[in-house]
Design an enzyme around this catalytic site. Structure first.
Site, PDB file in Angstrom:
ATOM      1  N   GLY A  46       0.831  -1.174   0.129  1.00 19.77           N
ATOM      2  CA  GLY A  46       0.111  -0.080  -0.024  1.00 19.77           C
ATOM      3  C   GLY A  46       0.895   1.177   0.035  1.00 19.77           C
ATOM      4  O   GLY A  46       2.048   1.234   0.494  1.00 19.77           O
ATOM      5  N   GLN A  51       3.132   9.969   1.472  1.00 21.89           N
ATOM      6  CA  GLN A  51       4.428   9.204   1.329  1.00 21.89           C
ATOM      7  C   GLN A  51       5.470   9.509   0.034  1.00 21.89           C
ATOM      8  O   GLN A  51       6.405   9.393   0.066  1.00 21.89           O
ATOM      9  CB  GLN A  51       4.183   7.749   1.572  1.00 21.89           C
ATOM     10  CG  GLN A  51       3.539   7.291   2.672  1.00 21.89           C
ATOM     11  CD  GLN A  51       3.390   5.761   2.869  1.00 21.89           C
ATOM     12  OE1 GLN A  51       2.352   5.044   2.264  1.00 21.89           O
ATOM     13  NE2 GLN A  51       4.545   5.160   3.491  1.00 21.89           N
ATOM     14  N   LEU A  98       6.435   1.833   4.764  1.00 20.06           N
ATOM     15  CA  LEU A  98       7.587   2.136   3.693  1.00 20.06           C
ATOM     16  C   LEU A  98       8.109   3.599   4.305  1.00 20.06           C
ATOM     17  O   LEU A  98       9.358   3.744   3.818  1.00 20.06           O
ATOM     18  CB  LEU A  98       7.252   2.503   2.424  1.00 20.06           C
ATOM     19  CG  LEU A  98       6.654   0.922   1.718  1.00 20.06           C
ATOM     20  CD1 LEU A  98       5.860   1.521   0.431  1.00 20.06           C
ATOM     21  CD2 LEU A  98       7.815   0.227   1.462  1.00 20.06           C
ATOM     22  N   HIS A 139      -4.635   1.547   7.338  1.00 21.37           N
ATOM     23  CA  HIS A 139      -3.234   2.063   7.384  1.00 21.37           C
ATOM     24  C   HIS A 139      -3.121   3.172   6.449  1.00 21.37           C
ATOM     25  O   HIS A 139      -2.564   4.134   6.784  1.00 21.37           O
ATOM     26  CB  HIS A 139      -2.197   0.859   7.298  1.00 21.37           C
ATOM     27  CG  HIS A 139      -0.922   1.259   7.152  1.00 21.37           C
ATOM     28  ND1 HIS A 139       0.277   0.845   8.089  1.00 21.37           N
ATOM     29  CD2 HIS A 139      -0.210   2.220   6.435  1.00 21.37           C
ATOM     30  CE1 HIS A 139       1.093   1.551   8.070  1.00 21.37           C
ATOM     31  NE2 HIS A 139       1.208   2.065   6.888  1.00 21.37           N
ATOM     32  N   GLU A 140      -3.757   2.856   5.185  1.00 21.24           N
ATOM     33  CA  GLU A 140      -3.224   4.042   4.232  1.00 21.24           C
ATOM     34  C   GLU A 140      -4.348   5.292   4.509  1.00 21.24           C
ATOM     35  O   GLU A 140      -3.852   6.416   4.253  1.00 21.24           O
ATOM     36  CB  GLU A 140      -3.573   3.449   2.788  1.00 21.24           C
ATOM     37  CG  GLU A 140      -2.722   2.338   2.484  1.00 21.24           C
ATOM     38  CD  GLU A 140      -1.266   2.319   2.695  1.00 21.24           C
ATOM     39  OE1 GLU A 140      -0.779   3.588   2.630  1.00 21.24           O
ATOM     40  OE2 GLU A 140      -0.724   1.522   2.835  1.00 21.24           O
TER      41      GLU A 140
HETATM   42 NI    NI Z   1       2.611   3.240   5.751  1.00 17.70          NI
END
Ligand code: NI
Length: 189
Positions: A46, A51, A98, A139-140
């Site tokens: 994801g 990000q 990430l 989460h995203e």
């Molecule tokens: Ni994340």
């Protein structure tokens, strides 16, 4: 398509509330394609636009193929996603990110959620997601509000990936969700 740089913990964009997207069309589609490619190369399950240093409400997710079960990979891309319904039931599961490479922690997430949003052209879409997929969506979508898994993880469970896990981890780094059905090693979101 182009691979974008993934920013990490400490970068202020990760802590901003992302803006709602109001302009749809080919340019947005291009950005989403770049995000998909960036997620795959990382590799991760994801990725949220903040990000890649774009504070807008866009997420991409991909469940890896399950070769044993013969299931293909499933890609989801959502613009302005909103969780409109959640199950009362929650489940703890290990996650990574990430943007926080090398760390995992256990986070409680709703087992089932209903998500509404749009595609790159503004067309409404919705999905009922369960289990691992529901975890990745939560989460995203948290990323869009400047929330990271370490904010929600039980501090006692936060740990570093072992060298062996690090060698085999798939992205959002180990968005570790990993640890669930589809993968034996942590995946990063
Ligand atoms: Ni994340």
């Amino acid at each position: 398509m182009a691979i974008r740089e993934i920013i990490t913990l400490g970068h202020p964009t990760l802590r901003q509330k992302a803006r709602k997207v109001t302009r749809f069309g080919p340019e947005l589609k291009q950005l989403i394609d770049d995000m998909v490619e960036t997620m795959r190369v990382a590799p991760g399950v994801g990725l949220a636009a903040p990000q890649v240093n774009i504070p807008e409400r866009i997420i991409v997710l991909e469940l890896p193929a399950d070769e044993e079960e013969g299931l293909p990979a499933e890609l989801y891309t959502y613009v302005n996603p909103e969780i409109v319904k959640v199950s009362r039931e929650t489940e703890a599961g290990e996650e990574g990110c990430l943007s926080i490479p090398g760390y995992l922690g256990e986070v409680d997430r709703h087992v089932e959620i209903l998500v509404r949003g749009q595609d790159a052209y503004g067309k409404p879409q919705r999905i009922k997601a369960y289990d691992y997929l529901a975890r990745i969506f939560q989460h995203e979508i948290d990323h869009l509000d400047g929330v990271l898994f370490i904010d929600k993880a039980d501090p006692a469970t936060i740990r570093k990936l072992t060298a062996e896990e690090a060698a085999t981890a798939t992205g959002e780094a180990a968005e570790a969700a990993a640890l669930m059905d589809r993968s034996e090693t942590p995946a990063q979101q």
